[in-house]
Design a protein around this motif. Structure first.
Motif, PDB file in Angstrom:
ATOM      1  N   GLN A 117     -39.003   3.455  14.187  1.00 31.21           N
ATOM      2  CA  GLN A 117     -39.824   3.392  15.065  1.00 31.21           C
ATOM      3  C   GLN A 117     -39.616   5.115  15.713  1.00 31.21           C
ATOM      4  O   GLN A 117     -41.551   5.381  16.184  1.00 31.21           O
ATOM      5  CB  GLN A 117     -39.714   3.285  16.526  1.00 31.21           C
ATOM      6  CG  GLN A 117     -39.783   1.091  16.089  1.00 31.21           C
ATOM      7  CD  GLN A 117     -40.307   0.127  15.870  1.00 31.21           C
ATOM      8  OE1 GLN A 117     -41.098   0.803  14.586  1.00 31.21           O
ATOM      9  NE2 GLN A 117     -41.116  -0.209  16.478  1.00 31.21           N
ATOM     10  N   ILE A 118     -38.917   5.595  15.434  1.00 29.72           N
ATOM     11  CA  ILE A 118     -39.097   7.272  15.003  1.00 29.72           C
ATOM     12  C   ILE A 118     -40.112   7.940  14.047  1.00 29.72           C
ATOM     13  O   ILE A 118     -41.130   8.484  14.471  1.00 29.72           O
ATOM     14  CB  ILE A 118     -37.992   7.616  14.795  1.00 29.72           C
ATOM     15  CG1 ILE A 118     -36.708   7.538  16.386  1.00 29.72           C
ATOM     16  CG2 ILE A 118     -37.382   9.820  14.879  1.00 29.72           C
ATOM     17  CD1 ILE A 118     -37.231   8.735  17.352  1.00 29.72           C
ATOM     18  N   LEU A 119     -39.956   7.272  13.174  1.00 31.82           N
ATOM     19  CA  LEU A 119     -41.116   7.586  12.112  1.00 31.82           C
ATOM     20  C   LEU A 119     -42.322   7.153  12.778  1.00 31.82           C
ATOM     21  O   LEU A 119     -43.721   7.557  12.350  1.00 31.82           O
ATOM     22  CB  LEU A 119     -40.701   6.813  10.643  1.00 31.82           C
ATOM     23  CG  LEU A 119     -41.445   7.745   9.878  1.00 31.82           C
ATOM     24  CD1 LEU A 119     -41.534   9.154   9.840  1.00 31.82           C
ATOM     25  CD2 LEU A 119     -40.626   7.255   8.731  1.00 31.82           C
ATOM     26  N   ALA A 120     -42.662   6.184  13.048  1.00 31.53           N
ATOM     27  CA  ALA A 120     -44.191   5.870  13.578  1.00 31.53           C
ATOM     28  C   ALA A 120     -44.349   6.635  14.286  1.00 31.53           C
ATOM     29  O   ALA A 120     -45.515   6.832  14.487  1.00 31.53           O
ATOM     30  CB  ALA A 120     -43.602   4.035  13.823  1.00 31.53           C
ATOM     31  N   GLY A 121     -43.843   6.825  14.962  1.00 32.67           N
ATOM     32  CA  GLY A 121     -44.230   7.746  16.576  1.00 32.67           C
ATOM     33  C   GLY A 121     -44.527   9.243  16.382  1.00 32.67           C
ATOM     34  O   GLY A 121     -45.828   9.662  16.599  1.00 32.67           O
ATOM     35  N   LEU A 122     -43.707   9.700  14.919  1.00 31.35           N
ATOM     36  CA  LEU A 122     -44.107  11.239  14.434  1.00 31.35           C
ATOM     37  C   LEU A 122     -44.830  11.014  13.777  1.00 31.35           C
ATOM     38  O   LEU A 122     -45.797  12.445  13.550  1.00 31.35           O
ATOM     39  CB  LEU A 122     -42.500  11.311  13.531  1.00 31.35           C
ATOM     40  CG  LEU A 122     -41.401  11.450  14.438  1.00 31.35           C
ATOM     41  CD1 LEU A 122     -40.047  11.448  13.932  1.00 31.35           C
ATOM     42  CD2 LEU A 122     -41.493  11.938  15.746  1.00 31.35           C
ATOM     43  N   THR A 123     -45.554  10.356  12.787  1.00 30.93           N
ATOM     44  CA  THR A 123     -46.482   9.708  12.077  1.00 30.93           C
ATOM     45  C   THR A 123     -47.614   9.996  12.935  1.00 30.93           C
ATOM     46  O   THR A 123     -49.093  10.482  12.650  1.00 30.93           O
ATOM     47  CB  THR A 123     -46.128   8.551  11.217  1.00 30.93           C
ATOM     48  OG1 THR A 123     -45.385   8.617   9.954  1.00 30.93           O
ATOM     49  CG2 THR A 123     -47.622   8.442  10.541  1.00 30.93           C
ATOM     50  N   LEU A 124     -47.640   9.401  14.354  1.00 29.45           N
ATOM     51  CA  LEU A 124     -49.045   8.857  15.151  1.00 29.45           C
ATOM     52  C   LEU A 124     -49.082  10.635  15.900  1.00 29.45           C
ATOM     53  O   LEU A 124     -50.548  11.172  15.681  1.00 29.45           O
ATOM     54  CB  LEU A 124     -48.768   8.282  16.291  1.00 29.45           C
ATOM     55  CG  LEU A 124     -49.185   6.915  15.803  1.00 29.45           C
ATOM     56  CD1 LEU A 124     -48.162   6.289  16.699  1.00 29.45           C
ATOM     57  CD2 LEU A 124     -50.411   6.657  15.039  1.00 29.45           C
ATOM     58  N   SER A 125     -47.600  11.098  15.888  1.00 32.54           N
ATOM     59  CA  SER A 125     -48.029  13.257  15.978  1.00 32.54           C
ATOM     60  C   SER A 125     -48.638  13.856  15.001  1.00 32.54           C
ATOM     61  O   SER A 125     -50.029  14.533  15.648  1.00 32.54           O
ATOM     62  CB  SER A 125     -47.178  13.942  16.406  1.00 32.54           C
ATOM     63  OG  SER A 125     -46.099  13.965  15.521  1.00 32.54           O
ATOM     64  N   ILE A 126     -48.600  13.812  13.672  1.00 37.67           N
ATOM     65  CA  ILE A 126     -49.138  14.024  12.682  1.00 37.67           C
ATOM     66  C   ILE A 126     -51.371  13.880  13.232  1.00 37.67           C
ATOM     67  O   ILE A 126     -51.451  14.993  12.772  1.00 37.67           O
ATOM     68  CB  ILE A 126     -48.919  13.781  11.732  1.00 37.67           C
ATOM     69  CG1 ILE A 126     -47.573  14.446  11.655  1.00 37.67           C
ATOM     70  CG2 ILE A 126     -49.822  14.480  10.824  1.00 37.67           C
ATOM     71  CD1 ILE A 126     -46.829  14.102  10.242  1.00 37.67           C
ATOM     72  N   VAL A 127     -51.097  12.485  13.321  1.00 33.29           N
ATOM     73  CA  VAL A 127     -52.453  11.641  13.326  1.00 33.29           C
ATOM     74  C   VAL A 127     -53.224  12.887  14.761  1.00 33.29           C
ATOM     75  O   VAL A 127     -54.400  12.494  14.735  1.00 33.29           O
ATOM     76  CB  VAL A 127     -52.922  10.246  13.516  1.00 33.29           C
ATOM     77  CG1 VAL A 127     -53.931  10.257  13.817  1.00 33.29           C
ATOM     78  CG2 VAL A 127     -52.183   9.987  11.751  1.00 33.29           C
ATOM     79  N   ALA A 128     -52.791  12.792  15.967  1.00 32.23           N
ATOM     80  CA  ALA A 128     -52.846  13.231  17.066  1.00 32.23           C
ATOM     81  C   ALA A 128     -53.273  14.110  16.959  1.00 32.23           C
ATOM     82  O   ALA A 128     -54.558  15.216  17.574  1.00 32.23           O
ATOM     83  CB  ALA A 128     -52.121  12.973  17.833  1.00 32.23           C
ATOM     84  N   VAL A 129     -52.190  15.504  16.323  1.00 33.03           N
ATOM     85  CA  VAL A 129     -53.024  16.809  16.264  1.00 33.03           C
ATOM     86  C   VAL A 129     -54.465  16.991  15.493  1.00 33.03           C
ATOM     87  O   VAL A 129     -55.249  18.079  15.555  1.00 33.03           O
ATOM     88  CB  VAL A 129     -51.612  17.157  15.269  1.00 33.03           C
ATOM     89  CG1 VAL A 129     -52.280  18.818  14.955  1.00 33.03           C
ATOM     90  CG2 VAL A 129     -51.013  17.999  16.225  1.00 33.03           C
ATOM     91  N   MET A 130     -54.527  16.456  14.555  1.00 30.48           N
ATOM     92  CA  MET A 130     -55.532  16.288  13.294  1.00 30.48           C
ATOM     93  C   MET A 130     -56.890  15.961  14.012  1.00 30.48           C
ATOM     94  O   MET A 130     -57.747  16.647  14.193  1.00 30.48           O
ATOM     95  CB  MET A 130     -55.863  15.349  12.101  1.00 30.48           C
ATOM     96  CG  MET A 130     -54.675  16.138  11.018  1.00 30.48           C
ATOM     97  SD  MET A 130     -53.995  14.818   9.455  1.00 30.48           S
ATOM     98  CE  MET A 130     -56.103  14.648   9.040  1.00 30.48           C
ATOM     99  N   LEU A 131     -56.457  14.425  14.808  1.00 31.54           N
ATOM    100  CA  LEU A 131     -57.797  13.510  15.735  1.00 31.54           C
ATOM    101  C   LEU A 131     -57.947  14.989  16.958  1.00 31.54           C
ATOM    102  O   LEU A 131     -59.340  15.621  16.877  1.00 31.54           O
ATOM    103  CB  LEU A 131     -57.603  13.154  16.568  1.00 31.54           C
ATOM    104  CG  LEU A 131     -57.089  12.309  15.515  1.00 31.54           C
ATOM    105  CD1 LEU A 131     -57.087  10.739  16.520  1.00 31.54           C
ATOM    106  CD2 LEU A 131     -58.596  11.087  14.657  1.00 31.54           C
ATOM    107  N   ILE A 132     -56.535  15.636  17.774  1.00 31.21           N
ATOM    108  CA  ILE A 132     -57.560  17.080  18.780  1.00 31.21           C
ATOM    109  C   ILE A 132     -57.900  18.244  17.800  1.00 31.21           C
ATOM    110  O   ILE A 132     -59.246  19.298  18.751  1.00 31.21           O
ATOM    111  CB  ILE A 132     -55.807  17.680  19.302  1.00 31.21           C
ATOM    112  CG1 ILE A 132     -55.287  16.451  20.024  1.00 31.21           C
ATOM    113  CG2 ILE A 132     -55.994  18.565  19.905  1.00 31.21           C
ATOM    114  CD1 ILE A 132     -54.083  16.965  20.254  1.00 31.21           C
ATOM    115  N   ARG A 133     -57.588  19.021  16.540  1.00 33.72           N
ATOM    116  CA  ARG A 133     -58.370  19.373  15.930  1.00 33.72           C
ATOM    117  C   ARG A 133     -60.068  19.074  15.343  1.00 33.72           C
ATOM    118  O   ARG A 133     -60.753  20.026  15.290  1.00 33.72           O
ATOM    119  CB  ARG A 133     -57.319  19.986  14.557  1.00 33.72           C
ATOM    120  CG  ARG A 133     -55.870  20.736  14.872  1.00 33.72           C
ATOM    121  CD  ARG A 133     -55.487  21.347  14.045  1.00 33.72           C
ATOM    122  NE  ARG A 133     -56.518  22.742  14.030  1.00 33.72           N
ATOM    123  CZ  ARG A 133     -55.801  23.931  14.077  1.00 33.72           C
ATOM    124  NH1 ARG A 133     -55.553  24.006  15.614  1.00 33.72           N
ATOM    125  NH2 ARG A 133     -56.602  25.247  13.816  1.00 33.72           N
TER     126      ARG A 133
END
Length: 573
Positions: free
Chosen positions: A467-483
């Motif tokens: 689940q830690i890995l899932a959250g960290l993966t979503l953090s990468i997705v979030a950075v891409m979406l913000i940019r």
């Protein structure tokens, strides 16, 4: 409560999520483009990068991510009651797993099929990438070692599953040739493959294979573990079209047929949920439902392992970017339906509450055995299929899905080892990287003795690490979406919830491991916690930089990533 009502409500919710929410994600959040040239076409090599029919690719992705986890997790978590498990499975599938799986596939597809670990380096930083790879490696190590033990246990306890489990490999090889060499139409291949697979189940039910207690100095279970690792190592080196794709595709069809059998039996027999909706009488030693529910049920609600598969193998086979909605989100839907069926089977497949409580006498009890026995009883009552054959069907389903996860898991772990080698300046060929993976994984599996029980040594950390890995993966997705100035809340909400629950769970488990004197798990827990907190801090910094930077909507993805990395480096200086 009648199980039919719960089954219909759960199915309707999950299907509605695919029809409505996934369409919103595909159009408004990820802006999937049918004209985008995918890595499968740009880097086609006939081995890992292979443009693939979306239905075949869905079969690969779905069965690779499913494994035994969406059965094991829910079958254990109902100890707190079926209602919390059912809500987490349905809502988690719709708003968490679908978003995560589709997002990881989209992110990798936009970067030449690169892994989540590599993307962490691009969008979060070098330290984030290295720590990400450590977490990914540990997750894959846990999955490959534990699933080998689970499969061998099922082959020993349910010998009627041996013939269909291994016969499926031959069927898959023939299907691969039929699709890619003989150019058979997919419907014909599907019908022939499914008929052959179920014929093997009938054959296995008639001729169970029981091994001697000792083979070549190994117990029957240990022998199966060795055979499984040899098979998985070979399978991970073969071109994906030859075995991996067709095996996963036919298993995907088999699972949906098996789920159809289970749900039809539920509707016909209408068993009552004998387990309590909320269990106020949990056995001594059962941990608190919060946060443990959200890490006990990982696969079937949200799972970081899915992101590894999506970016490790699936993104390299995507024919059109728009296929990602069906492959990624609907892959999560399939797993959610399996988890939902498991919750109902283990909550209503027993004669009485007393019989259920006898199985769930302590935390960690139940699992695959409860699913096979409970589900088998329901199928027998609803469809009149003999209980032995019903058990064979469900046990074979569990074996096949765990085995396909091992196939993909060893291949993915090989990719991670190769990536670690590159960081260290060492170029590893696929065979060398695979041998390293097998030595480490087999070493862990037999580290506690010749019975292979070492494969479960670090499994207690799987849920939290995953689940830690899932959250960290979503953090990468979030950075891409913000940019790219896209809606980011669909990623931020699940990543925040999952990371908070997982970090709390790690701290809770740390205390449990210390009290039990389990120093191995305590040390690993501390390492994972430090890595997670470190990456979270770096991810927050990356999101803040992304908000302050100009939009990168019009830049190609690789240029966007390079610009992000440049901004990050400039700010640190």
């Amino acid at each position: 409560m009648n199980s039919v009502v719960l089954a219909l409500i759960g199915i309707a919710m999950i299907i509605a999520g695919y029809l409505l929410y996934s369409k919103f994600l595909a159009k408004k959040v990820y802006s999937l483009d049918a004209g985008y040239k995918t890595p499968a076409h740009e880097l086609a090599d006939g081995v890992d990068y292979v443009p693939t029919n979306k239905y075949v690719l869905w079969g690969h992705h779905f069965t690779s991510v499913a494994g035994a986890a969406p059965i094991v997790g829910p079958a254990i978590a109902v100890i707190w009651g079926w209602l919390p498990a059912l809500l987490w499975v349905t809502l988690g599938t719709i708003f968490f797993a679908g978003m995560h799986d589709l997002g990881a596939l989209w992110a990798s597809n936009r970067h030449k099929g690169q892994s989540i670990g590599t993307l962490a380096g691009r969008y979060i930083g070098g330290h984030g990438r290295n720590l990400f790879l450590v977490v990914i490696f540990l997750v894959l190590l846990m999955v490959n070692a534990a699933f080998a033990v689970v499969i061998s246990g099922l082959l020993v306890s349910t010998p009627t599953a041996v013939i269909p489990a291994w016969g499926a490999v031959i069927v898959a090889l023939l299907i691969g040739q039929a699709i890619y060499k003989l150019k058979w139409s997919l419907p014909i291949v599907s019908i022939v493959g499914v008929v052959a697979l179920y014929a093997l189940m009938l054959l296995g039910d008639a001729y169970p294979i029981v091994l001697p207690d000792t083979i070549m100095g190994l117990s029957a279970g240990a022998f199966w573990i060795v055979v499984l690792f040899i098979y998985a190592g070979i399978a991970s080196l073969l071109p994906v079209w030859m075995l991996l794709q067709p095996r996963d595709y036919i298993n995907g069809l088999q699972l949906f047929i098996a789920l159809g059998i289970l749900y039809t039996a539920i509707i016909i027999s209408g068993p009552t949920m004998v387990a309590p909706a909320i269990n106020h009488n949990v056995p001594d030693g059962t941990p608190s439902i919060i946060p443990l529910l959200f890490v006990t049920i990982a696969c079937g609600a949200i799972s970081g392992f899915h992101g590894i598969v999506a970016s490790g193998t699936t993104a390299k086979q995507l024919d059109k970017e728009t296929d990602a909605r069906f492959v990624g989100y609907f892959g999560a839907v399939g797993e959610g339906l399996l988890a939902l069926g498991t919750v109902i089977a283990v909550s209503s497949g027993f004669a009485s509450l007393a019989a259920w409580e006898e199985i769930y006498s302590a935390f960690g009890e139940g699992g695959v055995g409860a699913f096979v026995s409970g589900g088998g009883a329901i199928v027998n009552q609803g469809l009149g299929i003999p209980e032995g054959l019903s058990g064979t069907i469900l046990a074979t389903m569990a074996v096949l899905f765990a085995a396909t996860t091992m196939d993909t898991g060893i291949r993915l772990q090989r990719f991670v080892v190769s990536e670690m080698g590159q960081i260290a300046g060492i170029r590893l060929k696929p065979l060398a990287a695979t041998l390293i993976v097998l030595v480490i994984t087999v070493g862990l599996t037999f580290s506690a003795g010749a019975d292979g029980s070492g494969g479960m040594l670090i499994w207690p950390l799987f849920g939290t690490t995953n689940q830690i890995l899932a959250g960290l993966t979503l953090s990468i997705v979030a950075v891409m979406l913000i940019r790219k100035r896209r809606p980011v809340l669909p990623a931020l909400i699940p990543l925040t919830f999952v990371l908070v629950m997982s970090v709390i769970a790690l701290v809770v488990q740390m205390g449990q491991f210390y009290a039990a004197g389990n120093w191995l798990l305590l040390v690993l827990d501390v390492i994972i916690l430090i890595a997670a907190v470190w990456v979270i801090i770096e991810a927050i910094g990356a999101m803040n930089r992304a908000r302050r930077s100009g939009p990168l909507e019009d830049l190609p993805e690789d240029e966007s990533a390079d610009a992000a990395a440049s901004d990050s480096a400039t700010e640190r200086r």
